[in-house]
Motif scaffolding. Structure first.
Motif, PDB file in Angstrom:
ATOM      1  N   LYS A 306       0.503  -1.336  -0.033  1.00 13.01           N
ATOM      2  CA  LYS A 306      -0.594  -0.082  -0.470  1.00 13.01           C
ATOM      3  C   LYS A 306       0.718   1.140   0.235  1.00 13.01           C
ATOM      4  O   LYS A 306       1.678   1.155   0.599  1.00 13.01           O
ATOM      5  CB  LYS A 306      -0.663   0.213   1.525  1.00 13.01           C
ATOM      6  N   VAL A 307       0.806   2.267  -0.940  1.00 12.97           N
ATOM      7  CA  VAL A 307       1.650   3.068  -0.863  1.00 12.97           C
ATOM      8  C   VAL A 307       0.814   4.410  -0.841  1.00 12.97           C
ATOM      9  O   VAL A 307      -0.428   4.843  -1.334  1.00 12.97           O
ATOM     10  CB  VAL A 307       2.428   3.327  -2.139  1.00 12.97           C
ATOM     11  N   PHE A 308       1.264   5.081  -0.222  1.00 10.51           N
ATOM     12  CA  PHE A 308       0.844   7.034   0.345  1.00 10.51           C
ATOM     13  C   PHE A 308       1.596   7.971  -0.688  1.00 10.51           C
ATOM     14  O   PHE A 308       2.706   7.915   0.640  1.00 10.51           O
ATOM     15  CB  PHE A 308       0.425   6.804   1.462  1.00 10.51           C
ATOM     16  N   PRO A 309       1.619   8.914  -1.095  1.00 14.64           N
ATOM     17  CA  PRO A 309       2.342   9.877  -1.755  1.00 14.64           C
ATOM     18  C   PRO A 309       2.253  11.137  -0.755  1.00 14.64           C
ATOM     19  O   PRO A 309       1.070  10.974  -0.578  1.00 14.64           O
ATOM     20  CB  PRO A 309       1.555  10.348  -3.188  1.00 14.64           C
ATOM     21  N   ILE A 310       2.787  11.389   0.074  1.00 11.79           N
ATOM     22  CA  ILE A 310       3.117  12.265   0.642  1.00 11.79           C
ATOM     23  C   ILE A 310       3.813  13.156   0.727  1.00 11.79           C
ATOM     24  O   ILE A 310       5.012  12.702  -0.019  1.00 11.79           O
ATOM     25  CB  ILE A 310       3.145  11.933   3.051  1.00 11.79           C
ATOM     26  N   SER A 311       3.556  14.239   1.544  1.00 14.99           N
ATOM     27  CA  SER A 311       5.227  15.707   1.461  1.00 14.99           C
ATOM     28  C   SER A 311       4.902  15.337   3.260  1.00 14.99           C
ATOM     29  O   SER A 311       3.786  17.001   3.849  1.00 14.99           O
ATOM     30  CB  SER A 311       4.574  16.604   1.181  1.00 14.99           C
ATOM     31  N   ALA A 312       6.084  15.087   4.079  1.00 13.80           N
ATOM     32  CA  ALA A 312       6.150  15.743   5.037  1.00 13.80           C
ATOM     33  C   ALA A 312       5.756  17.127   5.727  1.00 13.80           C
ATOM     34  O   ALA A 312       5.644  18.088   6.542  1.00 13.80           O
ATOM     35  CB  ALA A 312       7.753  15.152   5.577  1.00 13.80           C
ATOM     36  N   ALA A 313       6.207  17.794   5.149  1.00 14.57           N
ATOM     37  CA  ALA A 313       6.626  19.379   5.357  1.00 14.57           C
ATOM     38  C   ALA A 313       5.732  20.394   4.714  1.00 14.57           C
ATOM     39  O   ALA A 313       5.400  20.760   5.520  1.00 14.57           O
ATOM     40  CB  ALA A 313       7.881  19.826   3.959  1.00 14.57           C
ATOM     41  N   THR A 314       5.141  19.624   3.673  1.00 19.03           N
ATOM     42  CA  THR A 314       3.701  20.384   3.440  1.00 19.03           C
ATOM     43  C   THR A 314       2.053  19.491   3.973  1.00 19.03           C
ATOM     44  O   THR A 314       1.101  20.316   4.108  1.00 19.03           O
ATOM     45  CB  THR A 314       3.167  20.642   2.083  1.00 19.03           C
ATOM     46  N   GLN A 315       2.305  17.949   4.835  1.00 16.79           N
ATOM     47  CA  GLN A 315       1.688  17.533   5.444  1.00 16.79           C
ATOM     48  C   GLN A 315       0.208  16.936   4.540  1.00 16.79           C
ATOM     49  O   GLN A 315      -0.700  16.577   4.900  1.00 16.79           O
ATOM     50  CB  GLN A 315       0.940  18.093   6.404  1.00 16.79           C
ATOM     51  N   GLN A 316       0.690  17.275   2.764  1.00 15.34           N
ATOM     52  CA  GLN A 316      -0.236  16.666   2.319  1.00 15.34           C
ATOM     53  C   GLN A 316       0.391  15.054   2.461  1.00 15.34           C
ATOM     54  O   GLN A 316       1.280  14.320   2.521  1.00 15.34           O
ATOM     55  CB  GLN A 316       0.064  17.226   0.415  1.00 15.34           C
ATOM     56  N   GLY A 317      -1.679  14.488   2.598  1.00 17.41           N
ATOM     57  CA  GLY A 317      -1.749  12.991   2.452  1.00 17.41           C
ATOM     58  C   GLY A 317      -1.116  12.190   3.719  1.00 17.41           C
ATOM     59  O   GLY A 317      -1.233  10.648   3.828  1.00 17.41           O
ATOM     60  N   VAL A 318      -0.961  13.014   4.598  1.00 13.27           N
ATOM     61  CA  VAL A 318       0.046  12.955   5.678  1.00 13.27           C
ATOM     62  C   VAL A 318      -1.423  12.113   6.739  1.00 13.27           C
ATOM     63  O   VAL A 318      -1.121  10.745   7.341  1.00 13.27           O
ATOM     64  CB  VAL A 318       0.867  14.043   6.645  1.00 13.27           C
ATOM     65  N   VAL A 319      -2.507  13.179   7.390  1.00  8.60           N
ATOM     66  CA  VAL A 319      -3.212  11.939   7.293  1.00  8.60           C
ATOM     67  C   VAL A 319      -4.213  10.778   7.412  1.00  8.60           C
ATOM     68  O   VAL A 319      -4.387   9.963   7.641  1.00  8.60           O
ATOM     69  CB  VAL A 319      -4.938  13.041   7.888  1.00  8.60           C
ATOM     70  N   GLU A 320      -4.918  10.908   5.749  1.00  3.83           N
ATOM     71  CA  GLU A 320      -5.085   9.628   5.452  1.00  3.83           C
ATOM     72  C   GLU A 320      -4.031   8.506   5.761  1.00  3.83           C
ATOM     73  O   GLU A 320      -4.399   7.460   5.986  1.00  3.83           O
ATOM     74  CB  GLU A 320      -4.709  10.155   3.141  1.00  3.83           C
ATOM     75  N   LEU A 321      -2.572   8.893   6.009  1.00  6.11           N
ATOM     76  CA  LEU A 321      -1.544   7.500   5.828  1.00  6.11           C
ATOM     77  C   LEU A 321      -1.414   7.537   7.359  1.00  6.11           C
ATOM     78  O   LEU A 321      -1.955   5.941   7.462  1.00  6.11           O
ATOM     79  CB  LEU A 321      -0.323   7.814   5.386  1.00  6.11           C
ATOM     80  N   MET A 322      -1.504   8.272   8.280  1.00  9.53           N
ATOM     81  CA  MET A 322      -2.413   7.884   9.510  1.00  9.53           C
ATOM     82  C   MET A 322      -2.837   7.054  10.081  1.00  9.53           C
ATOM     83  O   MET A 322      -3.556   6.432  10.693  1.00  9.53           O
ATOM     84  CB  MET A 322      -2.050   8.565  10.165  1.00  9.53           C
ATOM     85  N   GLN A 323      -4.378   7.548   9.573  1.00  8.24           N
ATOM     86  CA  GLN A 323      -5.701   6.394   9.124  1.00  8.24           C
ATOM     87  C   GLN A 323      -5.671   4.586   8.538  1.00  8.24           C
ATOM     88  O   GLN A 323      -5.843   4.526   9.160  1.00  8.24           O
ATOM     89  CB  GLN A 323      -6.587   7.339   8.656  1.00  8.24           C
ATOM     90  N   TYR A 324      -5.446   4.756   7.649  1.00  9.22           N
ATOM     91  CA  TYR A 324      -5.187   3.441   6.891  1.00  9.22           C
ATOM     92  C   TYR A 324      -4.369   2.827   8.214  1.00  9.22           C
ATOM     93  O   TYR A 324      -4.189   1.727   8.863  1.00  9.22           O
ATOM     94  CB  TYR A 324      -3.657   3.653   6.039  1.00  9.22           C
ATOM     95  N   VAL A 325      -2.579   3.879   9.141  1.00 12.30           N
ATOM     96  CA  VAL A 325      -1.883   2.744  10.164  1.00 12.30           C
ATOM     97  C   VAL A 325      -2.507   2.824  11.005  1.00 12.30           C
ATOM     98  O   VAL A 325      -2.631   1.431  11.688  1.00 12.30           O
ATOM     99  CB  VAL A 325      -0.981   3.659  10.437  1.00 12.30           C
ATOM    100  N   THR A 326      -3.885   3.504  12.053  1.00 14.03           N
ATOM    101  CA  THR A 326      -4.204   3.525  12.730  1.00 14.03           C
ATOM    102  C   THR A 326      -5.034   1.848  12.243  1.00 14.03           C
ATOM    103  O   THR A 326      -5.141   1.001  13.211  1.00 14.03           O
ATOM    104  CB  THR A 326      -5.554   4.469  13.121  1.00 14.03           C
ATOM    105  N   THR A 327      -6.558   2.123  11.561  1.00 15.76           N
ATOM    106  CA  THR A 327      -6.362   1.011  11.193  1.00 15.76           C
ATOM    107  C   THR A 327      -6.146  -0.832  10.845  1.00 15.76           C
ATOM    108  O   THR A 327      -6.136  -1.490  11.867  1.00 15.76           O
ATOM    109  CB  THR A 327      -7.794   0.888   9.528  1.00 15.76           C
ATOM    110  N   GLU A 328      -5.246  -0.327  10.512  1.00 14.57           N
ATOM    111  CA  GLU A 328      -3.990  -1.756   9.977  1.00 14.57           C
ATOM    112  C   GLU A 328      -3.923  -2.140  11.138  1.00 14.57           C
ATOM    113  O   GLU A 328      -3.652  -3.893  11.589  1.00 14.57           O
ATOM    114  CB  GLU A 328      -3.626  -1.180   9.104  1.00 14.57           C
ATOM    115  N   LEU A 329      -3.649  -1.840  12.250  1.00 10.77           N
ATOM    116  CA  LEU A 329      -2.514  -2.082  13.469  1.00 10.77           C
ATOM    117  C   LEU A 329      -4.040  -2.792  14.154  1.00 10.77           C
ATOM    118  O   LEU A 329      -3.415  -3.408  15.335  1.00 10.77           O
ATOM    119  CB  LEU A 329      -2.605  -0.672  14.469  1.00 10.77           C
TER     120      LEU A 329
END
Length: 425
Positions: A306-329
Motif C-alpha cells: 500500500k503506497v501513500f504519496p505524501i509530503s511531510a513538509a506540507t503535510q499533504q497525504g499525511v492524515v490519510e496515511l496515518m488513518q490507514y495505519v490506525t486501522t491496520e494496527l
C-alpha cells in the motif's frame, strides 16, 4: 539524552553466619548448643517503572550490592534477613549476563519484576550439628556468599509503528508533524543518533506510539556504524512505515533504496522483513523526475504494498496515511517477545550440578564443585572437631578414593578453593 544500553555490576548479599553458642543459665552450667541460624542475604530484583524512559541512571551508578544477612544469635535466635535490593528499569528492558550472553529477564509491562541475583543462604547454628556422639559441637556453618556478575541492560522501545528508511528521507519531519516530539531536523546525510518516540492520534480515541528509527545505512546488519543498536529497536514494532524519498532530487533511485533497506532488515533478522510495511512516498512536492516516481509507484503496488504519496513538509497525504495505519494496527497481533529461560538466574542451574571436579597439575590436586563449596561453608577450619567432620564427609563422598586412583602420593598437595592440605594416608 537517550541512553538505550548500559553495563552494571550486581552483587547479592552474603548470608549471615550461624552462631556457636551454648545454653548458660543458673543451675544449668553445661546446657546444650543453642546457636541460631544466620539470616538470608538480600537478593537483587529488576522492577519495571513506567515513569522511566531511558537507562540514563545507570551511567552514573554502575555497582549495586545488596546487604548481608544478620548473624545468628544465642538462644536459637535467627539472624535478620536482609532487605532485597530493587533496581528500577524502564519498560522494554532486556537484561543479559555479560559473560555468557544469556537473557536473564525481558521486562515489558509496568510492575514486571524479575530475580537477577539470589541472596546467599544463612548458615546453620551449632545446634544443627548435635548428634549422639557429638553433644557439644563447637562449630557452626558460615553463610553462603551472594551471586555477583556483570549484566547488560538493553532498552528496546515499545513502539507500535516504526519509521524506517535511509537517512534524510524525511522521517524526523514526519514524526514532528504527527506528534509533539521535537527531533533535531536538518539536511543531514548521516543518521539521527538516537531514536525518537511520539504518540499519534488521527482517529479520535485511537492512539499509537510511533518511533523514528534512526536511518539505516548499507552494512547496518553487519554492525557497520550503529547498525545493531538501531535495528534491535525495530524488533518489537507491529508495523513499519517505510519512508522513501521519491523526489529524485539527490539522484537516488527509490526502488533501490527500498530494496536495500529491506535487505538490511532481513540480514539482521528475517522476521523483520516479513513485518507489515506501508510505504510513505515522501517529498512529492518537489519531484524532479516524474518517470522515476511513476515507476516506483507502479513497482511497489505490483508487489502488493500500500503506497501513500505524501509530503511531510506540507503535510499533504499525511492524515490519510496515518488513518490507514490506525486501522491496520487493529488487525495485527501483538509482537511475540523474547522467550526467556525460566532458569536463567544461574543459582537454579548451579544447584542442579552435584558433581565433584578434579584437576591435577604436577603434585597439586584440585577438588571443586558445588557439594565441596557447601562443605567448605559449613566448616570452621580453626576447630579440630569441625575439621574431623570435614574429613569424614570427604571420605564418604569418595574424594580420597578418587585422588588415590589419580595417583596422589603422601606429601602431595590437595587444594580446595583457597585451602591447601598435605595429603597423608
Amino acid at each position: 539524552m537517550f541512553v538505550d544500553k548500559a553495563e552494571i555490576f550486581v552483587k547479592s548479599g552474603k548470608g549471615g553466619d550461624g552462631r556457636v553458642s551454648f545454653r548458660r543459665e543458673k543451675y544449668v552450667p553445661d546446657g546444650g548448643p543453642d546457636g541460631g541460624d544466620g539470616g538470608k542475604g538480600g537478593s537483587i530484583y529488576a522492577l519495571v517503572d513506567s515513569s522511566m524512559r531511558t537507562l540514563m541512571d545507570f551511567r552514573y551508578k554502575r555497582k549495586y550490592a545488596a546487604e548481608p544477612g544478620g548473624n545468628g544469635g544465642k538462644k536459637n535466635c535467627f539472624g535478620k534477613d536482609a532487605e532485597d535490593l530493587i533496581i528500577k528499569v524502564p519498560p522494554g528492558t532486556i537484561i543479559k549476563e555479560k559473560e555468557t550472553g544469556r537473557i536473564i529477564a525481558d521486562l515489558t509491562e509496568a510492575g514486571d519484576k524479575k530475580l537477577i541475583a539470589k541472596g546467599g543462604r544463612g548458615g546453620k547454628g551449632n545446634t544443627h550439628f548435635k548428634n549422639a556422639t557429638r553433644q557439644a559441637p563447637t562449630f557452626a556453618q558460615q553463610g553462603r556468599h551472594g551471586q555477583e556478575m556483570t549484566i547488560i541492560l538493553e532498552l528496546k522501545m515499545l513502539a507500535d509503528v516504526g519509521l524506517v528508511g535511509y537517512p534524510n528521507v524525511g522521517k524526523s519531519t514526519l514524526l514532528s508533524v504527527l506528534t509533539k516530539a521535537s527531533p533535531k531536523i536538518a539536511n543531514y546525510h548521516f543518521t539521527t543518533l538516537k531514536p525518537n518516540l511520539g504518540v499519534v492520534e488521527v482517529v479520535k480515541g485511537k492512539s499509537f506510539v510511533l518511533a523514528d528509527i534512526p536511518g539505516l545505512i548499507e552494512g547496518a546488519s553487519e554492525g557497520i556504524g550503529l547498525g545493531h543498536d538501531f535495528l534491535r529497536h525495530v524488533e518489537r514494532t507491529k508495523l513499519l512505515v517505510h519512508v522513501v524519498d521519491v523526489s529524485g532530487c539527490e539522484g537516488r533511485h527509490p526502488i533501490e533504496d527500498f530494496d536495500r533497506i529491506n535487505e538490511e532488515l532481513s540480514s539482521y533478522d528475517e522476521r523483520l522483513s516479513s513485518k507489515v510495511q506501508v510505504i510513505a512516498a515522501n517529498k512529492t512536492d518537489i519531484i524532479y523526475d516524474e518517470e522515476v516516481y511513476d515507476e516506483f509507484i507502479k513497482e511497489m503496488e505490483s508487489r502488493g504494498y500500500k503506497v501513500f504519496p505524501i509530503s511531510a513538509a506540507t503535510q499533504q497525504g499525511v492524515v490519510e496515511l496515518m488513518q490507514y495505519v490506525t486501522t491496520e494496527l487493529e488487525n495485527i497481533e501483538d509482537v511475540v517477545l523474547v522467550e526467556v529461560d525460566e532458569h536463567a538466574v544461574y543459582e537454579v542451574e548451579v544447584d542442579k550440578n552435584n558433581e565433584v571436579n578434579y584437576e591435577v597439575e604436577g603434585d597439586v590436586y584440585t577438588v571443586s564443585g558445588v557439594p565441596i563449596e557447601r562443605l567448605v561453608y559449613s566448616t570452621d577450619f580453626n576447630d579440630v572437631e569441625s575439621l574431623r567432620r570435614f574429613q569424614n564427609i570427604l571420605m564418604k563422598m569418595g574424594v580420597f578414593e578418587e585422588l588415590r586412583e589419580m595417583g596422589i602420593e603422601d606429601g602431595d598437595t590437595v587444594k580446595i578453593f583457597d585451602f591447601e592440605f598435605d595429603y597423608y594416608e
